[in-house]
Design a protein around this motif. Structure first.
Motif, PDB file in Angstrom:
ATOM      1  N   GLY A 152     -20.457  23.950 -34.250  1.00  0.00           N
ATOM      2  CA  GLY A 152     -19.802  24.003 -32.945  1.00  0.00           C
ATOM      3  C   GLY A 152     -18.676  25.011 -32.862  1.00  0.00           C
ATOM      4  N   SER A 154     -17.179  28.437 -32.493  1.00  0.00           N
ATOM      5  CA  SER A 154     -17.632  29.722 -31.957  1.00  0.00           C
ATOM      6  C   SER A 154     -16.473  30.380 -31.228  1.00  0.00           C
ATOM      7  CB  SER A 154     -18.844  29.535 -31.032  1.00  0.00           C
ATOM      8  OG  SER A 154     -18.613  28.516 -30.082  1.00  0.00           O
ATOM      9  N   THR A 156     -13.897  31.464 -28.643  1.00  0.00           N
ATOM     10  CA  THR A 156     -13.353  30.841 -27.438  1.00  0.00           C
ATOM     11  C   THR A 156     -12.705  31.889 -26.542  1.00  0.00           C
ATOM     12  OG1 THR A 156     -11.128  30.445 -28.317  1.00  0.00           O
ATOM     13  CG2 THR A 156     -12.818  28.819 -28.860  1.00  0.00           C
ATOM     14  N   ARG A 182     -16.004  19.939 -27.466  1.00  0.00           N
ATOM     15  CA  ARG A 182     -17.117  20.776 -27.058  1.00  0.00           C
ATOM     16  C   ARG A 182     -17.120  22.061 -27.885  1.00  0.00           C
ATOM     17  NH1 ARG A 182     -16.509  20.994 -20.587  1.00  0.00           N
ATOM     18  NH2 ARG A 182     -14.846  22.423 -21.218  1.00  0.00           N
ATOM     19  N   PRO A 183     -18.281  22.705 -28.013  1.00  0.00           N
ATOM     20  CA  PRO A 183     -18.337  23.967 -28.757  1.00  0.00           C
ATOM     21  C   PRO A 183     -17.418  25.018 -28.133  1.00  0.00           C
ATOM     22  CG  PRO A 183     -20.547  23.100 -28.392  1.00  0.00           C
ATOM     23  CD  PRO A 183     -19.618  22.243 -27.586  1.00  0.00           C
ATOM     24  N   LYS A 185     -17.780  28.148 -27.451  1.00  0.00           N
ATOM     25  CA  LYS A 185     -18.335  29.093 -26.490  1.00  0.00           C
ATOM     26  C   LYS A 185     -18.673  28.446 -25.152  1.00  0.00           C
ATOM     27  CE  LYS A 185     -23.079  28.468 -28.212  1.00  0.00           C
ATOM     28  NZ  LYS A 185     -24.235  29.138 -28.862  1.00  0.00           N
ATOM     29  N   GLN A 186     -18.547  27.130 -25.047  1.00  0.00           N
ATOM     30  CA  GLN A 186     -18.905  26.441 -23.794  1.00  0.00           C
ATOM     31  C   GLN A 186     -17.888  26.786 -22.709  1.00  0.00           C
ATOM     32  OE1 GLN A 186     -20.124  22.386 -24.244  1.00  0.00           O
ATOM     33  NE2 GLN A 186     -19.502  21.804 -22.177  1.00  0.00           N
ATOM     34  N   HIS A 187     -18.380  27.148 -21.532  1.00  0.00           N
ATOM     35  CA  HIS A 187     -17.501  27.500 -20.415  1.00  0.00           C
ATOM     36  C   HIS A 187     -16.739  26.268 -19.953  1.00  0.00           C
ATOM     37  CE1 HIS A 187     -16.288  28.691 -16.308  1.00  0.00           C
ATOM     38  NE2 HIS A 187     -16.314  29.925 -16.796  1.00  0.00           N
ATOM     39  N   CYS A 188     -15.505  26.477 -19.509  1.00  0.00           N
ATOM     40  CA  CYS A 188     -14.653  25.341 -19.129  1.00  0.00           C
ATOM     41  C   CYS A 188     -15.247  24.521 -17.989  1.00  0.00           C
ATOM     42  CB  CYS A 188     -13.252  25.834 -18.764  1.00  0.00           C
ATOM     43  SG  CYS A 188     -13.201  26.941 -17.347  1.00  0.00           S
ATOM     44  N   SER A 190     -18.529  23.971 -17.536  1.00  0.00           N
ATOM     45  CA  SER A 190     -19.714  23.257 -17.992  1.00  0.00           C
ATOM     46  C   SER A 190     -19.345  21.831 -18.410  1.00  0.00           C
ATOM     47  CB  SER A 190     -20.338  24.004 -19.175  1.00  0.00           C
ATOM     48  OG  SER A 190     -21.470  23.317 -19.654  1.00  0.00           O
ATOM     49  N   GLY A 191     -19.955  20.862 -17.757  1.00  0.00           N
ATOM     50  CA  GLY A 191     -19.680  19.455 -18.054  1.00  0.00           C
ATOM     51  C   GLY A 191     -18.482  18.884 -17.331  1.00  0.00           C
TER      52      GLY A 191
END
Length: 441
Positions: A152, A154, A156, A182-183, A185-188, A190-191
Motif C-alpha cells: 500500500g 506508494s 502521495t 488507504r494506499p 496513490k489513492q486520490h483524496c 476516492s471513497g
C-alpha cells in the motif's frame, strides 16, 4: 562539584506508567460486547483476539507503535491489569496474529468500541450566527513511510512514499470519529462519499443528526459528496478549476457586499444561488459563499500595473452571513493540529506491519487510544483546580497528557489481597489522577 549518586537494584516493584490505570478505567466502563473475545474459533489455550487488540490499544496509549515494544510491557503489572489482559503475547505471536484477524469484523468491532467511548462525551460547538453546531472535520493526511516496501505504500500528493489515510474529527476538542488507512496513490476523493455516509451514521448513533457541521477542503469538491450529508450542515471549499477570476470579480462587484479594508484593497463577500455541484444541472442548486479580493496597491504602497485577484468560494447550506461561513471554514485548519498529535505525539506514522490489512487494524486501534487520551485530557481539565500549575487552555495536546498523566511513577504494593499504586510523598499530579479515577470508578 557534582556529587555522584550510587545506583542499585532492590526488590521493590516500581512502575513508570501509572496513568495506564486511568485509560483502563475508561475502557472498563464500556460494554464488553463491543469487542468480542474472538472473531473466529481459537484453541482453548490461545491468546484471545480481544487481548491482542487491547494490547495494541495500550501500546498506542503509551506512544508505542513497533511490535518490538511489546517486550517492554510483558512484566508490567499496571499495563496488564489496566487493560484487562489475561496474557501478553510475545513479539512474534503478536505480529502474526494481526495477519489472522478478519478485516471487516475487526474494523466494525473497533469502530463500535470507539463509538461507545464517544457516547459518554460532550462535544464543543461552533457558533454559526446563533446556530450552535458540532464541527466534523474530514481530511486526508499522508503518512510518510519512505524507504519501506510495505503493502500500500506508494507516491502521495505530498511527494513522498507512504499511505494516504482519511480522518474525521468531531467537536472542538478533536475527538476522532472515524479513520481509514488507504494506499498512498489513492486520490483524496476516492471513497469519500462512503466515508461521509459512515460518519453520518455514527452521528445518528450519537444522537447528533442535524446538529453537525461537516467541513471538507477543495479536494472533495464533487457532486457525489452532497447526498451523504443528510440533514447536517456542510461547508465544502470549491475547486475553481478553470473559472475566470475576472468574472468572479465582476459578479462580486454586482451582488456582493464591500468590506472596509486598507486603501488599494477591495474585498467583496456574499452569496450566489445559481451554481450546481459538479456542473450537473439535473441536481438542485447549492448556495455558494464567496470572498473576492482585489489588490490595486501592494503592502508597501506601490501601485500594481495588473491588479491581483484572489477568489475563495464555498458550497454551504448554512443560513448565516458569508463572512461567518468563511471564518468557520478557516477554523477547519485546526484539524491539522489533530493530525500532528497523532503522527508526532503518538508516533503513529510509520506503521509496523508489512501488510495493508494489518496496518488498517492498527490504525483503528490508534483511533481508540487517541480518544482514550483525549478523554483523559478533558477530564483532567474538569479538575484543573487540583493541578500543580495554572492551566488556561481548553484542550491538552497528546504529548502533555502523556508527560503529565500517563508517565507518572508509582510503587506497586500488594497487601491483604489488594494491589495498591503508591505514588510516594511528592507526586505533583496525584490529586488530579485521584479525582479522575474517582469520576470513572
Amino acid at each position: 562539584m557534582i556529587k555522584p549518586f550510587k545506583l542499585r537494584k532492590s526488590k521493590a516493584e516500581l512502575n513508570s506508567t501509572a496513568g495506564n490505570h486511568l485509560c483502563g478505567m475508561i475502557l472498563g466502563n464500556l460494554p464488553q460486547s463491543h469487542l468480542p473475545e474472538n472473531f473466529q474459533p481459537r484453541r482453548s489455550n490461545a491468546i484471545a483476539d480481544r487481548d491482542i487488540l487491547l494490547t495494541q490499544i495500550g501500546l498506542h496509549c503509551n506512544a508505542r507503535t513497533d511490535f518490538n515494544d511489546i517486550d517492554l510491557y510483558r512484566n508490567d503489572t499496571v499495563f496488564k491489569n489496566a487493560f484487562g489482559l489475561k496474557t501478553i503475547a510475545s513479539e512474534p505471536v503478536f505480529r502474526t496474529r494481526f495477519d489472522d484477524l478478519p478485516g471487516e469484523r475487526t474494523h466494525a468491532a473497533l469502530r463500535t468500541l470507539n463509538l461507545g467511548l464517544l457516547h459518554n462525551r460532550s462535544f464543543g460547538r461552533v457558533d454559526a450566527d446563533g446556530l450552535e453546531l458540532v464541527p466534523v472535520d474530514m481530511d486526508v493526511s499522508p503518512f510518510d513511510n519512505s524507504g519501506s516496501s510495505k503493502q500500500g505504500v506508494s507516491f502521495t500528493y505530498k511527494k513522498h512514499d507512504g499511505f494516504a489515510p482519511t480522518f474525521a474529527y468531531i467537536g472542538t476538542e478533536g475527538y476522532m470519529l472515524d479513520c481509514e488507512l488507504r494506499p498512498g496513490k489513492q486520490h483524496c476523493q476516492s471513497g469519500t462519499p462512503e466515508a461521509i455516509k459512515r460518519a453520518a451514521q455514527m452521528l445518528r448513533h450519537l444522537g447528533l443528526e442535524g446538529q453537525c457541521l461537516f467541513r471538507l477542503d477543495s479536494g472533495n469538491d464533487a457532486e457525489d459528496n452532497f447526498d451523504p450529508f443528510g440533514k447536517n450542515q456542510f461547508i465544502v471549499k470549491r475547486n475553481l478549476r478553470k473559472e475566470s477570476l475576472e468574472q468572479w470579480l465582476a459578479l462580486a462587484r454586482r451582488v456582493g457586499e464591500k468590506l472596509e479594508t486598507r486603501e488599494g484593497k477591495n474585498v467583496y463577500t456574499g452569496f450566489v444561488h445559481h451554481l450546481h455541484p459538479g456542473g450537473n444541472e439535473d441536481r438542485p442548486c447549492v448556495p455558494v459563499a464567496f470572498k473576492v479580493t482585489e489588490r490595486l496597491v501592494d503592502h508597501d504602497g506601490f501601485e500594481l500595473l495588473i491588479p491581483e485577484i484572489e477568489v475563495e468560494t464555498y458550497w454551504t447550506n448554512l443560513p448565516c452571513a458569508a463572512t461567518t461561513v468563511i471564518d468557520l471554514y478557516h477554523d477547519h485548519g485546526t484539524s491539522e493540529q489533530f493530525h500532528s498529535e497523532l503522527k508526532s505525539d503518538l508516533d503513529v506514522e510509520r506503521l509496523p506491519s508489512g501488510k495493508l490489512c494489518a496496518n488498517r487494524i492498527i490504525l483503528l486501534c490508534a483511533m481508540v487510544a487517541f480518544n482514550l487520551l483525549r478523554t483523559l485530557g478533558q477530564e483532567m481539565l474538569r479538575h484543573k483546580h487540583l493541578a500543580p500549575q495554572k492551566i488556561k487552555v481548553q484542550r491538552w495536546r497528546m504529548k502533555t497528557i502523556l508527560q503529565n498523566l500517563i508517565y507518572c511513577a508509582c510503587r506497586i504494593v500488594r497487601h491483604a489481597g489488594q494491589t495498591i499504586l503508591d505514588f510516594g510523598r511528592h507526586s505533583p499530579w496525584f490529586d488530579v489522577l485521584n479525582a479522575v479515577a474517582a469520576s470513572f470508578a
